[in-house]
Design an enzyme around this catalytic site. Structure first.
Site, short mmCIF file in Angstrom:
data_model
loop_
_atom_site.label_atom_id
_atom_site.label_comp_id
_atom_site.label_asym_id
_atom_site.label_seq_id
_atom_site.Cartn_x
_atom_site.Cartn_y
_atom_site.Cartn_z
N SER B 148 0.84 -1.20 0.00
CA SER B 148 0.00 0.00 0.00
C SER B 148 0.89 1.26 0.00
O SER B 148 1.66 1.44 -0.94
CB SER B 148 -0.95 -0.05 1.19
OG SER B 148 -1.98 0.88 1.04
N ASP B 224 -9.87 -5.73 -3.70
CA ASP B 224 -9.34 -4.72 -2.78
C ASP B 224 -10.36 -3.60 -2.61
O ASP B 224 -10.85 -3.04 -3.59
CB ASP B 224 -8.02 -4.18 -3.36
CG ASP B 224 -7.22 -3.37 -2.39
OD1 ASP B 224 -7.80 -2.48 -1.73
OD2 ASP B 224 -6.01 -3.61 -2.28
N HIS B 256 -7.49 -5.95 0.67
CA HIS B 256 -6.30 -5.13 0.98
C HIS B 256 -5.59 -5.60 2.26
O HIS B 256 -4.60 -4.99 2.66
CB HIS B 256 -6.72 -3.67 1.12
CG HIS B 256 -5.61 -2.68 0.95
ND1 HIS B 256 -4.92 -2.52 -0.24
CD2 HIS B 256 -5.03 -1.79 1.82
CE1 HIS B 256 -3.99 -1.58 -0.09
NE2 HIS B 256 -4.03 -1.14 1.15
#
Lengths: 277, 277
Positions: B148, B224, B256
């Site tokens: 991320s 996600d 995610h």
């Protein structure tokens, strides 16, 4: 038997879920986690119960043991129950090793614990019924393992109900609670002063008296900071004196942490899968 | 360059350690974790830097990615830095995505962030120097990855310093922060309104302008919940338009979470080990 889904995340080719239900055994809401391997999409799979140690919830082993990949590969589900009832109106103690987070996998007969601390009933009967009726797992292929207090739970439950739990292993189990500061206080609180009532909850005594019909796998870290409380020597002596089939492995360098559990979880998952498959 | 040992636990055949030191770059104490495989007992090993995402400390990936077994098997070390300076006297914001836990791997030029938020300097220079001088890792064999915000850091750092980071991969990176709500606010706060200063911190722009001399591996979950913020399509387009060697993998069913990272961490560890070994 209703339950609520708190989360579901894809993990490897399977699914890690967290659920909550109202338990009749404990009279509280209880949270539990289930990992289902890819194979569960095509039919019922064996299931391994993982009982956690002092201070843990359903979450610690689910997150820190890194069992999911091996469960997926072996085609076996894994269930992570909580270690005690929790919440307002549930008795507790300031110590980390009594009360909430420290159910010791017994049915309490003493106040103030008796109304909610019925973890034996919960783990042996109520939660397996719920899981086996609502997930693609085979109630005739259940194994049990656990860490520390959870290793104590796994061993005592499996030796008492070998017809229900057809394979057993443990990580650094509390092996002789009747004779340890991790046990005397709790068994007195939950079961009372009569030491006879403790015998059903002492793995070394059960091993000496009845053993287990299958092979037993125990892993213990040689650098465990709690060796004096766990008393692995008592259980090992009882195992070998009885000629109990199985293995007691003293692993050099490992302590009591989840790094130890994670380092050997693959061995345990495949051990159970082989015996339940 | 002194540092303090907070914990060391045996994990597989290696050691998971957590350490703290006084950082000159950030002017604060910083905590970091290092996993050393067994091979590090016999000589210097390659090292993979793992940059974490928003809200994380050094601990999340160390605990939840389950990378240790693969690092031990591949004979590669792994370092987990924190994601920002922390503590009293360090600027912060109420939002989870700005300030402490959200350093975005830039050197802030704007107040109130400038005095401590120098995470680029910290991760590219200061911490590698400390680690390479104090642990059995080879500073000529460093790779970088992240999740991320950490994937953003890994890609932008590797494309800027390919001589220093000789392999690169990312999990669900923030791919085009100049054009996302995960980026515009933070780059404005840390670097100011001039969008030209943002270009060095946008993986899609860097990919279009310079790319990376080696192969690049990106994994992204197709389920996600932050796809709109991550903008994988922008990075994928830039990669393929440039004919950048590498792979962009869209993984069905994954979200995610760290369950996603854990599901593919072995691929990434071996990817780096192969290229650094």
């Amino acid at each position: 038997m209703e339950f609520e889904t708190l989360s579901e995340n894809r993990s490897f080719h399977g699914m890690q879920g967290v659920y909550r239900h109202r338990s009749q055994a404990t009279g509280t809401d209880m949270t539990f986690a289930v990992y289902l391997p890819e194979a569960a999409q095509y039919g019922k799979v064996p299931v391994l119960w993982y009982l956690s140690g002092l201070t843990c919830t359903h979450e610690n082993a689910m997150t820190k043991a890194a069992a999911q990949q091996w469960c997926d590969e072996a085609g076996i589900a894994m269930v992570f129950p909580d270690t005690s009832p929790r919440g307002e109106g549930v008795a507790n103690d300031e110590a980390y090793d009594l009360g909430q987070g420290a159910g010791f996998y017994v049915n309490a007969t003493q106040d103030p614990w008796k109304p909610h601390f019925q973890m034996w009933q919960y783990v042996v009967h109520e939660l397996p019924e719920l899981v086996c009726h609502n997930f693609a797992v085979d109630e005739d292929a259940m194994g049990i393992t656990g860490h520390s207090m959870g290793g104590h739970g796994a061993l005592t439950i499996a030796m008492t109900h070998p017809e229900r739990f057809r394979s057993v292993s443990a990580f650094a189990p509390i092996s002789n609670p009747s004779d340890s500061d991790w046990g005397r206080k709790q068994l007195t609180a939950y079961l009372g002063e009569d030491r006879d009532s403790w015998r059903a909850h002492d793995a070394s005594i059960l091993m000496a008296e009845r053993g287990y019909p299958g092979e037993v796998l125990i892993d213990q870290g040689a650098s465990d900071q709690f060796l004096d409380l766990l008393k692995p020597e008592t259980l090992a002596e009882a195992m070998m004196k009885r000629r109990q089939p199985g293995q007691f492995r003293m692993q050099p360098g490992f302590d009591h942490s989840y790094w130890f559990v994670q380092s050997f979880i693959a061995d345990h998952v495949f051990w159970h899968a082989e015996r339940l498959g």
